[in-house]
Scaffold this motif. Structure first.
Motif, PDB file in Angstrom:
ATOM      1  N   CYS A  96       0.863  -1.170   0.000  1.00  0.00           N
ATOM      2  CA  CYS A  96       0.000   0.000   0.000  1.00  0.00           C
ATOM      3  C   CYS A  96       0.905   1.226   0.000  1.00  0.00           C
ATOM      4  O   CYS A  96       2.031   1.180   0.490  1.00  0.00           O
ATOM      5  CB  CYS A  96      -0.928   0.023   1.221  1.00  0.00           C
ATOM      6  SG  CYS A  96      -0.087  -0.125   2.810  1.00  0.00           S
ATOM      7  N   THR A  97       0.405   2.308  -0.554  1.00  0.00           N
ATOM      8  CA  THR A  97       1.177   3.548  -0.604  1.00  0.00           C
ATOM      9  C   THR A  97       0.861   4.373   0.627  1.00  0.00           C
ATOM     10  O   THR A  97      -0.308   4.591   0.959  1.00  0.00           O
ATOM     11  CB  THR A  97       0.826   4.338  -1.878  1.00  0.00           C
ATOM     12  OG1 THR A  97       1.064   3.493  -3.014  1.00  0.00           O
ATOM     13  CG2 THR A  97       1.674   5.594  -1.981  1.00  0.00           C
ATOM     14  N   TYR A  98       1.894   4.811   1.299  1.00  0.00           N
ATOM     15  CA  TYR A  98       1.708   5.526   2.560  1.00  0.00           C
ATOM     16  C   TYR A  98       0.812   6.753   2.367  1.00  0.00           C
ATOM     17  O   TYR A  98       1.048   7.593   1.503  1.00  0.00           O
ATOM     18  CB  TYR A  98       3.070   5.979   3.107  1.00  0.00           C
ATOM     19  CG  TYR A  98       2.996   6.508   4.515  1.00  0.00           C
ATOM     20  CD1 TYR A  98       3.144   5.666   5.605  1.00  0.00           C
ATOM     21  CD2 TYR A  98       2.764   7.862   4.759  1.00  0.00           C
ATOM     22  CE1 TYR A  98       3.062   6.141   6.900  1.00  0.00           C
ATOM     23  CE2 TYR A  98       2.677   8.350   6.049  1.00  0.00           C
ATOM     24  CZ  TYR A  98       2.831   7.489   7.115  1.00  0.00           C
ATOM     25  OH  TYR A  98       2.750   7.971   8.400  1.00  0.00           O
ATOM     26  N   GLY A  99      -0.229   6.807   3.177  1.00  0.00           N
ATOM     27  CA  GLY A  99      -1.097   7.975   3.191  1.00  0.00           C
ATOM     28  C   GLY A  99      -2.128   8.025   2.091  1.00  0.00           C
ATOM     29  O   GLY A  99      -2.870   9.006   1.993  1.00  0.00           O
ATOM     30  N   VAL A 100      -2.225   6.973   1.258  1.00  0.00           N
ATOM     31  CA  VAL A 100      -3.222   7.013   0.184  1.00  0.00           C
ATOM     32  C   VAL A 100      -4.315   5.975   0.440  1.00  0.00           C
ATOM     33  O   VAL A 100      -4.365   5.346   1.501  1.00  0.00           O
ATOM     34  CB  VAL A 100      -2.566   6.817  -1.201  1.00  0.00           C
ATOM     35  CG1 VAL A 100      -1.483   7.857  -1.426  1.00  0.00           C
ATOM     36  CG2 VAL A 100      -2.005   5.424  -1.361  1.00  0.00           C
ATOM     37  N   GLY A 101      -5.183   5.780  -0.542  1.00  0.00           N
ATOM     38  CA  GLY A 101      -6.464   5.106  -0.350  1.00  0.00           C
ATOM     39  C   GLY A 101      -6.412   3.721   0.245  1.00  0.00           C
ATOM     40  O   GLY A 101      -7.261   3.370   1.071  1.00  0.00           O
ATOM     41  N   ASP A 102      -5.437   2.874  -0.160  1.00  0.00           N
ATOM     42  CA  ASP A 102      -5.387   1.538   0.408  1.00  0.00           C
ATOM     43  C   ASP A 102      -4.702   1.536   1.771  1.00  0.00           C
ATOM     44  O   ASP A 102      -4.582   0.494   2.410  1.00  0.00           O
ATOM     45  CB  ASP A 102      -4.691   0.551  -0.536  1.00  0.00           C
ATOM     46  CG  ASP A 102      -3.374   1.093  -1.090  1.00  0.00           C
ATOM     47  OD1 ASP A 102      -2.953   2.190  -0.676  1.00  0.00           O
ATOM     48  OD2 ASP A 102      -2.767   0.414  -1.937  1.00  0.00           O
ATOM     49  N   HIS A 103      -4.257   2.705   2.215  1.00  0.00           N
ATOM     50  CA  HIS A 103      -3.646   2.843   3.533  1.00  0.00           C
ATOM     51  C   HIS A 103      -4.465   3.753   4.449  1.00  0.00           C
ATOM     52  O   HIS A 103      -4.644   3.468   5.625  1.00  0.00           O
ATOM     53  CB  HIS A 103      -2.218   3.395   3.384  1.00  0.00           C
ATOM     54  CG  HIS A 103      -1.506   3.644   4.674  1.00  0.00           C
ATOM     55  ND1 HIS A 103      -1.166   4.901   5.110  1.00  0.00           N
ATOM     56  CD2 HIS A 103      -1.067   2.790   5.629  1.00  0.00           C
ATOM     57  CE1 HIS A 103      -0.534   4.816   6.273  1.00  0.00           C
ATOM     58  NE2 HIS A 103      -0.463   3.546   6.608  1.00  0.00           N
ATOM     59  N   MET A 104      -4.985   4.852   3.901  1.00  0.00           N
ATOM     60  CA  MET A 104      -5.607   5.878   4.732  1.00  0.00           C
ATOM     61  C   MET A 104      -7.084   6.054   4.382  1.00  0.00           C
ATOM     62  O   MET A 104      -7.481   5.973   3.221  1.00  0.00           O
ATOM     63  CB  MET A 104      -4.871   7.204   4.556  1.00  0.00           C
ATOM     64  CG  MET A 104      -5.212   8.233   5.610  1.00  0.00           C
ATOM     65  SD  MET A 104      -5.034   7.612   7.310  1.00  0.00           S
ATOM     66  CE  MET A 104      -3.301   7.115   7.340  1.00  0.00           C
ATOM     67  N   SER A 105      -7.881   6.282   5.410  1.00  0.00           N
ATOM     68  CA  SER A 105      -9.325   6.517   5.252  1.00  0.00           C
ATOM     69  C   SER A 105      -9.835   7.076   6.571  1.00  0.00           C
ATOM     70  O   SER A 105      -9.081   7.235   7.532  1.00  0.00           O
ATOM     71  CB  SER A 105     -10.049   5.205   4.913  1.00  0.00           C
ATOM     72  OG  SER A 105      -9.909   4.273   5.978  1.00  0.00           O
TER      73      SER A 105
END
Length: 684
Positions: free
Chosen positions: A493-502
């Motif tokens: 997952c990419t740090y701070g993006v959709g598959d990591h952050m919500s």
């Protein structure tokens, strides 16, 4: 070094339990039958062989237990069994009546290589309904003697004896007898706290309709309560059927799971399986209540004595497991159990999101849908949560955000799913914004060069997240996360993006292999609505891909599993790393047992033919290296900053607020060196 393909190298202990055909009142004949079965177990290199209660005499002798000739013959038979054990590897546990200080006790004889290691009397004597044991025997705890002269040998005597192999860590056991298990405070409770990893029960439990289920339930629960393995053998054929019948049930349970059962109502029925001693030790290390139990029961643990012996297992032999190792530890093999687990997982996700929506006062949701597995499961859960709250599904804003590698197939699946689920679909083409950002960064792609590096990928991933969060701000909505447990473990997952952050991640505790079955279950049961069934089937058949890099000239798309490994293997590793703390050598042995070409494991019916693979050891070690490198050395900083989300499995959710804590700057050196040594040893 012990052979890699030897079960004893990896902390397993092979055990056998038999219900021999009994010759009532003929101890010497019974001894010969026990010796024959012990020799069979020796050929299979078992470490422990369990026989039923009073197996040298027969249980149903009634008042004949007080006949001097029976008792004398039983002692002679025990001497013959002890002598025969000299050339056998396993510890033998057999039942006999033993007279001590003018009292007769119903005992377990613990025998190994010509030695009588100990004699354990029965603690609780049933004296109700069909049982009259107090007519013949004395209770073990009332005994004053702590040693006994029996069958020509001096041996430890008492209810508090622990037997431990000094050359096989994890192989320690205690014995209790039949009714002891049914008691309110079984001796095994204290025995486990005193250090017994394995509990053996010599039983003469008679057969009744439904009693086999009762026994299994008791054995299974006691193995779970004591964090142990529990081996059970009941009297079988040959016992007197004057008023009772005997089924010869044999059972092996470990940490609340039945791992083997022998046939019932057969002559010389039995089982051979393995106990995972390391698994038991690891569970006891992590359960603080086990340590607390030992502290609180200190007065019960005084007086326990350890009797040591040397097992000397043949470590240079190839000894694969007889025990079946499940290929999919997160997915039950039984279809009915799978449906139960899917319902429970789905319900936990829904309940978690319902509470988050209630507590936040938010009545709208934003979710990015890709036509892939994770966002599909998240959308199904979100729709049900809105139904529970009597909120219109139109308030769920499902965004498609096509980028440079988005296929028409997955885009079409996402749009079709949104329509079938009755949610509001919106689309934002992120390519213009991505091209602008790449140009601002001076990226070669802006100059017409096909350089598909991490910047190229993450510009797309980051923009999708930006749009989802800003849409949520604009609409007064909650961003629903889609990243799963397997991706978190591997740092995929990419740090701070959709598959990591919500704002809230309903999939945080779901491994990828279980998500696939949850979607199939939703399609099969109509949980997502009848209209969604066909599109869910297409989504399940789609190769897993982040779709961030355009397909190559040969049409080959970007493959997730080609980079981080097959999810079935990596979820298997995740389970044993996070749940039990096993090292790569043990996991490689288990994976080869489950997934190797010679695996005897059956494929569950619900596993599609396309997913039925076998893996060579070279591939197992390759993907083990990838997992350990990413899990221990590269990904913890991402897991340290995950949003809230519900735990669903015993492996946890890898949340720093819940199950998993480790330094973000940890090195994977220790694990990678272990894998490198294994590659050198096996030549892979």
């Amino acid at each position: 070094m012990p052979a890699f393909h030897n079960l004893y190298r990896h902390g397993f202990v092979r055990v056998a339990a038999f219900a021999p055909h009994v010759a009532p009142g003929d101890p010497m004949e019974n001894a010969q039958r026990l010796i024959a079965l012990a020799k069979e177990a020796d050929k299979s290199r078992a470490a422990l062989v369990l026989f039923p209660e009073l197996s040298l005499t027969g249980y149903a002798l009634d008042d004949l237990h007080h006949q001097a000739l029976i008792l004398q013959s039983a002692e002679q038979a025990a001497a013959a069994l002890i002598e025969a054990s000299r050339d056998l590897m396993p510890v033998l546990v057999a039942g006999a009546p033993v007279a001590v200080d003018g009292q007769l006790y119903n005992c377990a004889l613990i025998i190994h290589r010509g030695r009588l290691l100990g004699v354990v009397p029965k603690s609780y004597l049933p004296n109700y309904r069909e049982f009259y044991e107090k007519r013949w025997f004395a209770e073990g705890p009332s005994a004053i003697a702590d040693s006994v002269r029996y069958a020509g040998q001096d041996a430890a005597f008492g209810t508090k004896l622990l037997f431990a192999a000094d050359d096989l860590p994890g192989f320690s056991f205690m014995a209790e007898i039949c009714e002891d298990l049914w008691a309110v405070h079984p001796p095994s409770l204290d025995g486990a706290l005193a250090g017994a990893n394995i509990i053996v029960n010599l039983s003469a439990s008679n057969a009744l309709i439904g009693k086999a289920r009762e026994r299994e339930a008791l054995v299974r629960v006691q193995s779970q309560r004591t964090l142990s393995a529990y081996i059970f053998a009941a009297s079988g054929s040959g016992e007197s059927t004057t008023d009772l019948t005997w089924d010869g049930q044999t059972l092996a349970c470990e940490l609340g799971e039945t791992i083997a059962q022998g046939p019932r109502f057969e002559d010389n029925a039995g089982l051979v399986t393995e106990i995972d001693g390391e698994r038991i030790v690891q569970d006891r290390l992590r359960f603080s209540t086990f340590r607390d139990g030992a502290r609180n029961a200190r007065e019960h643990l005084t007086g326990w004595r350890k009797v040591s012996f040397t097992l000397a297992p043949p470590l240079d032999e190839t000894l694969p497991l007889e025990r079946t190792i499940r290929r999919f530890p997160f997915v039950p093999s039984d279809r009915e159990r799978l449906d139960e687990d899917c319902f429970e997982a789905w319900s936990i996700q829904v309940e978690a999101l319902v509470q988050r929506l209630r507590s936040s006062g938010i009545s709208r949701a934003v979710i990015g849908i890709s036509g892939g597995l994770d966002s599909t499961q998240a959308l199904i859960v979100t729709a049900r949560a809105f139904d529970r709250l009597a909120l219109p599904r139109e308030s769920i804003l499902a965004y498609t955000l096509p980028g440079f590698a988005t296929s028409e197939a997955t885009r079409g699946q996402a749009i079709a799913l949104a329509g079938a689920m009755g949610v509001t679909h919106r689309e934002i083409d992120i390519r213009p914004a991505a091209e602008r950002m790449l140009a601002d960064l001076g990226h070669p792609y802006a100059e017409g060069r096909a350089e598909y590096d991490v910047t190229f990928e993450n510009v797309q991933a980051g923009l999708r997240t930006d749009y989802l969060f800003r849409a949520a701000n604009h609409e007064g909505a909650l961003v629903i996360g889609t990243g799963d447990l397997s991706e978190a473990a591997l740092g995929w997952c990419t740090y701070g993006v959709g598959d990591h952050m919500s704002h809230y991640n309903v999939n945080a505790g779901l491994p990828k292999t279980l998500i696939q079955h949850l979607i199939a279950w939703a399609a099969r049961t109509g949980r997502a609505g009848e209209a969604a069934g066909p599109v869910l089937e297409r989504i399940l058949a789609t190769e897993i891909s982040p779709e961030l890099v355009p397909a190559g000239e040969n049409g080959q798309i970007q493959s997730t599993q080609g980079v981080i490994g097959p999810y079935p293997l990596q979820d298997f590793t995740l389970h044993y790393v996070a749940r039990y703390g096993f090292g790569p050598e043990k996991i490689a042995f288990l994976q080869e047992t489950a997934w190797g070409e010679s695996s005897r494991s059956d494929w569950p019916d619900h596993v599609a033919e396309a997913d039925r693979h076998h893996y060579a050891m070279a591939d197992i070690l390759k993907w083990l290296d990838v997992f350990h490198t990413r899990f221990f050395g590269q990904s913890q900083f991402k897991r340290s900053a995950v949003p809230n989300g519900p735990k669903l499995t015993s492996a946890g959710a890898l949340s720093p607020r819940g199950d998993w804590r480790m330094p973000s700057d940890m090195s994977a050196k220790l694990w990678r060196e272990a894998i490198a040594r294994l590659k050198d040893e096996l030549g892979d």
